[in-house]
Design a protein around this motif. Structure first.
Motif, PDB file in Angstrom:
ATOM      1  N   ARG A  51      -7.254  -4.758   4.214  1.00 30.73           N
ATOM      2  CA  ARG A  51      -6.588  -5.927   4.791  1.00 30.73           C
ATOM      3  C   ARG A  51      -5.503  -6.462   3.840  1.00 30.73           C
ATOM      4  NH1 ARG A  51      -8.355  -9.028   9.163  1.00 30.73           N
ATOM      5  NH2 ARG A  51     -10.242  -7.853   9.577  1.00 30.73           N
ATOM      6  N   CYS A  52      -5.847  -6.577   2.553  1.00 33.08           N
ATOM      7  CA  CYS A  52      -4.902  -7.143   1.583  1.00 33.08           C
ATOM      8  C   CYS A  52      -3.740  -6.196   1.293  1.00 33.08           C
ATOM      9  CB  CYS A  52      -5.599  -7.504   0.279  1.00 33.08           C
ATOM     10  SG  CYS A  52      -6.715  -8.887   0.456  1.00 33.08           S
ATOM     11  N   PHE A  53      -3.929  -4.903   1.471  1.00 31.97           N
ATOM     12  CA  PHE A  53      -2.864  -3.936   1.172  1.00 31.97           C
ATOM     13  C   PHE A  53      -2.091  -3.524   2.423  1.00 31.97           C
ATOM     14  CE2 PHE A  53      -5.079  -2.179  -2.897  1.00 31.97           C
ATOM     15  CZ  PHE A  53      -4.572  -3.252  -3.613  1.00 31.97           C
ATOM     16  N   LYS A  54      -2.359  -4.209   3.532  1.00 33.97           N
ATOM     17  CA  LYS A  54      -1.680  -3.878   4.789  1.00 33.97           C
ATOM     18  C   LYS A  54      -0.167  -3.954   4.594  1.00 33.97           C
ATOM     19  CE  LYS A  54      -2.660  -4.805   9.552  1.00 33.97           C
ATOM     20  NZ  LYS A  54      -3.049  -5.822  10.496  1.00 33.97           N
ATOM     21  N   GLY A  55       0.544  -2.980   5.140  1.00 34.72           N
ATOM     22  CA  GLY A  55       2.004  -3.021   5.070  1.00 34.72           C
ATOM     23  C   GLY A  55       2.587  -2.385   3.821  1.00 34.72           C
ATOM     24  N   LEU A  56       1.739  -2.022   2.848  1.00 31.92           N
ATOM     25  CA  LEU A  56       2.272  -1.377   1.633  1.00 31.92           C
ATOM     26  C   LEU A  56       2.681   0.069   1.955  1.00 31.92           C
ATOM     27  CD1 LEU A  56      -0.133  -2.441  -1.271  1.00 31.92           C
ATOM     28  CD2 LEU A  56       2.194  -3.191  -0.827  1.00 31.92           C
ATOM     29  N   PRO A  57       3.726   0.569   1.278  1.00 34.84           N
ATOM     30  CA  PRO A  57       4.210   1.922   1.595  1.00 34.84           C
ATOM     31  C   PRO A  57       3.383   3.027   0.933  1.00 34.84           C
ATOM     32  CG  PRO A  57       5.567   0.959  -0.110  1.00 34.84           C
ATOM     33  CD  PRO A  57       4.536  -0.084   0.239  1.00 34.84           C
ATOM     34  N   PHE A  58       2.075   2.946   1.089  1.00 31.16           N
ATOM     35  CA  PHE A  58       1.182   3.956   0.508  1.00 31.16           C
ATOM     36  C   PHE A  58       0.175   4.397   1.551  1.00 31.16           C
ATOM     37  CE2 PHE A  58       2.247   1.040  -2.959  1.00 31.16           C
ATOM     38  CZ  PHE A  58       2.852   1.922  -3.836  1.00 31.16           C
ATOM     39  N   GLU A  59      -0.360   5.593   1.338  1.00 29.11           N
ATOM     40  CA  GLU A  59      -1.480   6.035   2.165  1.00 29.11           C
ATOM     41  C   GLU A  59      -2.750   5.843   1.335  1.00 29.11           C
ATOM     42  OE1 GLU A  59      -1.050  10.046   3.490  1.00 29.11           O
ATOM     43  OE2 GLU A  59      -3.181  10.192   3.975  1.00 29.11           O
TER      44      GLU A  59
END
Ligand code: IMP
Length: 216
Positions: free
Chosen positions: A31-39
């Motif tokens: 939830r907190c890392f949503k939208g980050l450009p990582f898989e």
């Protein structure tokens, strides 16, 4: 090549391993890392079965041991955490033993029951407590970044709410007049120990990738 350079130079989405087998924590990470450009990968994706034994005496030592050990199982940056509850009246216990407070085969339910039993009749000032979260990101056995977060509250007299996990239903957060067990995930994450630590890590990850965080 440094991790930051490798993040920029490869074209596909970069992978990060979230090294926790606790489903409650994993949900909050995602939830907190949503939208980050990582898989984001889980331990299962890298065949990381089995727990790393926690031999440290602090949250930082334990998180570091897990992060370093799991980072050797793949080529990817690997994020581990250690967290727990510290209660004033119990001289900081259960602390690093929060998950196994009632006994080695403890469940959230049993841990809560033991806590409420020990805290029976203790007046409010002594019920002061805090959640602590320590995050460590490592790659190839080397620590890249550590972040810590904490939140203060009180041990409630009884369970309230069935959201969250662990001790959430008995952790009373005064500014909201509710237990963490009564808070929606986004509301809890905005003030929680893990939410605070993850926010710092999110900024680090974005800076390392040369990206700008639209949420901060
Ligand atoms: P460990 O970090 O896996 O050793 O376990 C941490 C334990 O602390 C969890 O199993 C929970 O019992 C407790 N804990 C940590 N963070 C939270 C939280 O956000 N809510 C409720 N309990 C938590």
């Amino acid at each position: 090549m440094t991790w930051a350079k490798s993040l920029k130079s490869r074209s596909s989405r970069k992978k990060i391993v979230l090294a926790t087998s606790n489903p409650g924590k994993l949900r909050e990470f995602q939830r907190c890392f949503k939208g980050l450009p990582f898989e984001f990968l889980s331990l299962r994706d890298i065949r990381g079965n089995g727990d790393v034994e926690e031999k440290g005496t602090t949250f930082l030592e334990n998180a570091r041991q897990k992060s370093v050990a799991y980072s050797l199982l793949s080529e990817y940056p690997t994020l581990a955490e250690d967290s727990g509850l510290e209660v004033d009246y119990l001289d900081g216990a259960p602390g690093i033993f929060s998950a196994r407070f009632s006994d080695p085969g403890a469940t959230d339910e049993k841990n809560i029951r033991r806590m409420l039993r020990l805290m029976k009749g203790v007046p409010w000032p002594g019920r002061r407590a805090r959640f602590v979260c320590q995050l460590v990101l490592s790659q190839g056995g080397r620590v890249l970044k550590t972040c810590r977060g904490q939140v203060r509250g009180y041990i409630a007299q009884e369970k309230k709410g069935d959201l969250g996990f662990g001790y959430d239903p008995i952790f009373f957060y005064r500014p909201f007049g509710r237990t963490f067990g009564e808070l929606r995930p986004e509301t809890k994450n905005a003030v929680s120990h893990r939410g605070r630590a993850l926010k710092k890590m999110r900024i680090f990850l974005l800076r390392s990738a040369g990206a700008v965080d639209k949420r901060t």
